[in-house]
Scaffold this motif. Structure first.
Motif, PDB file in Angstrom:
ATOM      1  N   ALA A  83       0.821  -1.213   0.000  1.00 40.10           N
ATOM      2  CA  ALA A  83       0.000   0.000   0.000  1.00 40.10           C
ATOM      3  C   ALA A  83       0.857   1.266   0.000  1.00 40.10           C
ATOM      4  O   ALA A  83       0.563   2.248   0.691  1.00 40.10           O
ATOM      5  CB  ALA A  83      -0.950   0.007   1.187  1.00 40.10           C
ATOM      6  N   GLY A  84       1.959   1.231  -0.763  1.00 41.20           N
ATOM      7  CA  GLY A  84       2.827   2.391  -0.889  1.00 41.20           C
ATOM      8  C   GLY A  84       3.896   2.532   0.165  1.00 41.20           C
ATOM      9  O   GLY A  84       4.761   3.404   0.065  1.00 41.20           O
ATOM     10  N   ALA A  85       3.865   1.690   1.191  1.00 39.67           N
ATOM     11  CA  ALA A  85       4.856   1.774   2.281  1.00 39.67           C
ATOM     12  C   ALA A  85       5.880   0.654   2.144  1.00 39.67           C
ATOM     13  O   ALA A  85       5.559  -0.450   1.704  1.00 39.67           O
ATOM     14  CB  ALA A  85       4.155   1.674   3.632  1.00 39.67           C
ATOM     15  N   ASP A 138      -0.796  -9.082  -3.845  1.00 40.92           N
ATOM     16  CA  ASP A 138      -2.146  -8.735  -3.401  1.00 40.92           C
ATOM     17  C   ASP A 138      -2.731  -7.735  -4.391  1.00 40.92           C
ATOM     18  O   ASP A 138      -2.072  -6.719  -4.707  1.00 40.92           O
ATOM     19  CB  ASP A 138      -2.103  -8.124  -1.998  1.00 40.92           C
ATOM     20  N   PRO A 139      -3.934  -7.979  -4.906  1.00 39.82           N
ATOM     21  CA  PRO A 139      -4.485  -7.110  -5.950  1.00 39.82           C
ATOM     22  C   PRO A 139      -4.747  -5.685  -5.489  1.00 39.82           C
ATOM     23  O   PRO A 139      -4.724  -4.754  -6.306  1.00 39.82           O
ATOM     24  CB  PRO A 139      -5.789  -7.827  -6.331  1.00 39.82           C
ATOM     25  N   GLU A 140      -4.990  -5.465  -4.214  1.00 40.90           N
ATOM     26  CA  GLU A 140      -5.308  -4.132  -3.727  1.00 40.90           C
ATOM     27  C   GLU A 140      -4.088  -3.395  -3.180  1.00 40.90           C
ATOM     28  O   GLU A 140      -3.911  -2.198  -3.422  1.00 40.90           O
ATOM     29  CB  GLU A 140      -6.382  -4.218  -2.636  1.00 40.90           C
ATOM     30  N   ARG A 141      -3.230  -4.095  -2.445  1.00 43.31           N
ATOM     31  CA  ARG A 141      -2.110  -3.452  -1.755  1.00 43.31           C
ATOM     32  C   ARG A 141      -0.791  -3.628  -2.495  1.00 43.31           C
ATOM     33  O   ARG A 141       0.234  -3.097  -2.055  1.00 43.31           O
ATOM     34  CB  ARG A 141      -1.991  -3.999  -0.329  1.00 43.31           C
ATOM     35  N   TYR A 177       1.006  -1.350   9.663  1.00 43.22           N
ATOM     36  CA  TYR A 177       1.200  -1.831   8.292  1.00 43.22           C
ATOM     37  C   TYR A 177       2.335  -2.860   8.179  1.00 43.22           C
ATOM     38  O   TYR A 177       2.446  -3.553   7.168  1.00 43.22           O
ATOM     39  CB  TYR A 177       1.428  -0.660   7.333  1.00 43.22           C
ATOM     40  N   LYS A 178       3.176  -2.955   9.223  1.00 40.23           N
ATOM     41  CA  LYS A 178       4.291  -3.907   9.198  1.00 40.23           C
ATOM     42  C   LYS A 178       3.909  -5.278   9.777  1.00 40.23           C
ATOM     43  O   LYS A 178       4.640  -6.257   9.595  1.00 40.23           O
ATOM     44  CB  LYS A 178       5.483  -3.356   9.984  1.00 40.23           C
ATOM     45  N   ILE A 179       2.810  -5.352  10.465  1.00 36.30           N
ATOM     46  CA  ILE A 179       2.397  -6.617  11.088  1.00 36.30           C
ATOM     47  C   ILE A 179       1.884  -7.564  10.014  1.00 36.30           C
ATOM     48  O   ILE A 179       1.038  -7.192   9.197  1.00 36.30           O
ATOM     49  CB  ILE A 179       1.296  -6.362  12.143  1.00 36.30           C
TER      50      ILE A 179
END
Length: 563
Positions: free
Chosen positions: A469-471, A497-500, A530-532
């Protein structure tokens, strides 16, 4: 460091004079002194001269850790030849590619090691090489390895009946005695020259010639081509000189205080830079004793360590974990070990309560072994958790933003660039422009950050970063957090992943292949949300997929989530 310490032959001769009967190597039942190493390598060097070896000859070594490797490496280096070790883990395809890619002219090898039959493998790789019409004046002429002219096999070391053998090895079929006394029969029709047949050839070369050839070796001459482990790409041959490799180990010895009175236990293979440089060459320079084991039985290795009483340890911690699990471990006297990084088997009074509060080390083949380290063995404050120390002497460093090419501010993540006299000469067979940028910097591919005190923190490989997701997420950071919470080894990877773009996933290595259902909640105290990992899996230690080089096969590990 004196001028006599930047060329291997001079170091060896000096140590043989000053500590002739001091043990250089103890490997299971093998034991060689400095005097043994000097005399035996000198005799083999004279035999190699009769085969045409000399300055610049590429001599391959296919041996596990032990005296044969040490003698072969020293013999080649003494006459200015280039030592090219091959991994005993090599697949037939890898071995064939490296024989050709590194232009091997003479190969010294054991006939077999554990389940590997190298005689059969070489016969398959070099079809027809030992037919009479493929030879000229006792030289091999084989299109499959166009530069290779001689192979010598140590059959005795691979025979399971040989005293001192650490593990059963393939039994080789007998064949008729060779008619010419040099090239004989393979197990199924032809046999490569036995290395024992080289020994009489040494008598045809005067000691004076060997001494003259040693004097002709310069510090700037190549000492070795060490292949990378090939965890992210095909193994590359890294060229190091006598002066560069020995000078670097000398500096590292001063930092870790390695002395003639030390006995270093190391489980790193000699064919990789950690074993070749940071263990073998470092021990030679220090005048210390190197202890290693090829035994597959944990009890045998523990017997060795308990009897030989090492004072220092170094190597791969995962490679000794099975020793601590052996039923006899608790009753062993291992109190001699006072420094090093194999914490699992070290005494409780020197073992850290939290390894993350001790300085780690970062090594790479291109840097001639360790490039980030610290001589401070004590526990560090919490704000220095995960430190890898500082750059070793002789290395210029930059931390560079991969996107902009600019130096990163303190505390920001960037790629480690290195430059200096101990960095490799280059990759064998590749131009300098393929190895270094226009300003002479080597781009390591390692992502690090540096704090205000100059301490470095390794965050992972540039290509291994997970983009979710950009991160950016560092697998190494997540792995450390999981280990801190669970005590288990973890391998973190990105899944499509299609979304992230990618999601973070983790595979825990546990005895019962289970994951605590509350783990995600525990990790909230250690990691940003977001790292988990969004997905977890677990496998038993014996089921971890490995590459031929012994590293974890991340691609195959990811298949667990698709099962």
């Amino acid at each position: 460091m004196s001028a006599d310490d930047n060329i291997l032959a001079r170091v060896l001769r000096r140590q043989a004079r000053e500590r002739s009967e001091h043990p250089l190597l103890v490997c299971d039942q093998e034991r060689i002194t400095y005097a043994d190493a000097e005399s035996r390598s000198g005799r083999l060097a004279r035999a190699l001269i009769t085969l045409g070896a000399g300055k610049g000859t590429h001599i391959g070594l296919l041996y596990p850790n032990g005296a044969d490797f040490v003698i072969g490496a020293f013999a080649a280096a003494r006459i200015g030849a280039v030592v090219v070790p091959f991994s005993t883990f090599s697949t037939p395809r890898e071995l064939g590619a490296q024989l050709v890619g590194s232009d091997i002219q003479i190969l010294l090898a054991t006939a077999g090691y554990r389940t590997h039959d190298y005689v059969a493998r070489l016969s398959e790789l070099l079809p027809g090489a030992f037919d009479s019409d493929a030879r000229a004046a006792d030289r091999l002429l084989c299109p499959a390895a166009p530069q290779l002219r001689h192979i010598a096999i140590d059959y005795a070391a691979a025979n399971p009946r040989t005293p001192g053998s650490a593990a059963p090895r393939p039994e080789l079929p007998d064949g008729p005695e060779p008619r010419d006394g040099r090239i004989g029969l393979f197990g199924t029709g032809r046999r490569i020259r036995d290395i024992g047949e080289l020994d009489p050839l040494a008598d045809t070369v005067a000691e004076e010639l060997l001494a003259a050839m040693e004097r002709d070796v310069d510090a700037a001459d190549p000492l070795a081509i060490i292949h990378t482990s090939g965890s992210t790409s095909a193994p590359k041959g890294v060229v190091h000189t006598h002066g560069g490799l020995l000078g670097h180990q000398h500096n590292l010895n001063e930092i870790r205080r390695l002395t003639p009175g030390d006995r270093l236990f190391c489980n790193s293979p000699f064919f990789w830079i950690g074993g070749f440089g940071y263990a073998l060459l470092a021990s030679l320079l220090a005048g210390s004793t190197l202890i290693c084991s090829d035994a597959t039985d944990a009890s045998a290795t523990l017997d060795l360590v308990e009897a030989e009483k090492p004072t220092v340890t170094n190597g791969f911690a995962a490679g000794v974990a099975h020793l601590a699990r052996h039923p006899s471990f608790a009753g062993r006297d291992l109190s001699s070990m006072r420094r090093g990084n194999l914490y699992t088997i070290m005494p409780a009074d020197v073992r850290p309560a939290d390894p993350e509060l001790r300085h780690n080390m970062l090594g790479m083949t291109e840097a001639g072994s360790v490039v980030l380290l610290s001589g401070d063995d004590s526990d560090q404050p919490e704000h220095r958790r995960g430190s890898f120390g500082k750059p070793a002497p002789g290395f210029d460093t930059r931390i560079v933003d991969p996107g902009t090419g600019a130096d990163t501010p303190i505390g920001e993540t960037g790629e480690l660039y290195i430059r200096g006299p101990y960095v490799m000469q280059g990759y064998y067979g590749r131009s300098r422009e393929e190895s270094f940028d226009a300003d002479g910097w080597f781009h390591t591919g390692d992502l690090v950050r540096v704090d205000a005190d100059g301490f470095c923190y390794f965050l992972g490989r540039r290509g291994a970063m997970i983009k979710t997701a950009g991160a950016n997420v560092s697998p190494a950071e997540v792995e450390k957090a999981i280990t801190k919470v669970t005590g288990a080894t973890a391998h973190v990877l990105g899944l499509p992943d299609p979304e992230r773009g990618q999601i973070v996933a983790a595979v825990l290595v546990t005895p019962d292949a289970t994951v605590d259902t509350a783990l995600r909640e525990h990790l909230r105290q250690e990691l940003s949300a977001y790292k988990i990992p969004r997905r977890f899996a677990a496998i038993r230690p014996a089921d971890v997929p490995l590459l031929a080089g012994g590293k974890v096969d991340i691609q195959r590990l990811g298949e667990i989530f698709h099962a």
